[in-house]
Design a protein around this motif. Sequence first.
Motif, PDB file in Angstrom:
ATOM      1  N   THR A  59       1.289 -12.511  -1.737  1.00 43.58           N
ATOM      2  CA  THR A  59       0.621 -12.158  -2.989  1.00 43.58           C
ATOM      3  C   THR A  59       1.595 -12.124  -4.163  1.00 43.58           C
ATOM      4  N   ALA A  86       3.753 -13.233  -7.307  1.00 43.55           N
ATOM      5  CA  ALA A  86       3.694 -14.280  -8.317  1.00 43.55           C
ATOM      6  C   ALA A  86       5.018 -15.042  -8.295  1.00 43.55           C
ATOM      7  N   GLU A 138       7.224 -15.694 -10.470  1.00 44.78           N
ATOM      8  CA  GLU A 138       8.353 -15.047 -11.140  1.00 44.78           C
ATOM      9  C   GLU A 138       8.951 -13.911 -10.308  1.00 44.78           C
ATOM     10  N   ASP A 139       8.230 -13.471  -9.282  1.00 49.22           N
ATOM     11  CA  ASP A 139       8.733 -12.397  -8.425  1.00 49.22           C
ATOM     12  C   ASP A 139       9.415 -12.916  -7.159  1.00 49.22           C
ATOM     13  N   ALA A 162      -0.131 -16.988  -4.476  1.00 46.17           N
ATOM     14  CA  ALA A 162       1.156 -17.402  -5.026  1.00 46.17           C
ATOM     15  C   ALA A 162       1.211 -18.887  -5.325  1.00 46.17           C
ATOM     16  N   ARG A 195      -0.346 -21.281  -8.997  1.00 45.89           N
ATOM     17  CA  ARG A 195       0.405 -21.689 -10.191  1.00 45.89           C
ATOM     18  C   ARG A 195       1.365 -22.787  -9.753  1.00 45.89           C
TER      19      ARG A 195
END
Length: 350
Positions: free
Chosen positions: A3, A5, A7-8, A52, A55
């Motif tokens: 889960t 994103a 950027e994480d 995830a 994008r």
Amino acid sequence: MATLAPEDFPQMWQRPSYEELFAILQSLELSPPVWNHRQKQSDILAHQESLATQRKAEVTRYISSVISSPLAWIDDYDKQEALWELASKRMSERCGRTAMGEVTRRWPFDGDGVACEPFELIIKEPALTGDSLGFKTWGSSYVLSQHLPRLAATSLFKLFDETLGQPPPTVLELGSGTGLLGVAAAALWQTHVILSDLPNIVPNLKDNTEKNKSLVESRGGSMSVGPLTWGGEEDEIDQELFGEPFQFKLVLAADPLYDDDHPALLSSAICQNLALGSESRAVVMVPMRDNITRTLLEAFKQAMLDLETPLFCEEESELAGEDDWGDDEEEGQVKCWLGIFSRGGSPLAT
């Protein structure tokens, strides 16, 4: 993990551990879509992606960063290789079916129209390299597979009439490819199906029958596999399975026409293997994708009539389905022509 994103995600400058990177890359796997003729097209083409991976641009850049990184902080070359290999696989999954390599898909059957529980068939598709037609599960094979119970109850009723006390007929599938249609026929019709294709296609075909053997046998069906090259020499045809002509009261073929030679070759193969007598049937499905496909279909119907002992189209209809997914992801709805042929030329209605 799935889960997160993009950027994480743990970045290369953070020197993440092998375990962290491996888990992230596993979570980014894209599974191929499965068609379902009852779903909307937008749902059919939706990849089974985690949050995830939606994008895509960010995820692609992240995967690229793993591939290009020396991963010098991971003090184990085998682990580095494993991460590069997994990242490369995730990248190829985002570059179309041809780049994806080998995939295994599950094909759901809900059992409508027959007294059975829902089930799934497991079909492996090898990497699409070189002459790959037989290594891809074509859309019309799933459309026809879903339609098999209705055919047994209607157009093919005489062959499956339990009140006559006869077992269901042994079925031959010509040009089985990955085997979805033939395996489904064995499971849904609870009969013996012999699947066939070119010699180089047969090993994967055998693998897929083995993957589904337990399920098919639990439903009362069974399967055999052997090479059968249309118009081929003796060494291209399994003589034990196909050496004797006119063996099969029921012959299946789905999406079998791809070049100018196929109409005559397919009609001859059907004629050589279809049992004599007016009760035998050949069921052929052809997706009408474009003018070329329509021209081949008309040539095939004429070739069936031009045989020394003509085969007549007793019934024809259209079924709506989804065409095969490809590199450009421009698949969509397609009409599939369904024809049922016999040697008699008389109506099936009784």
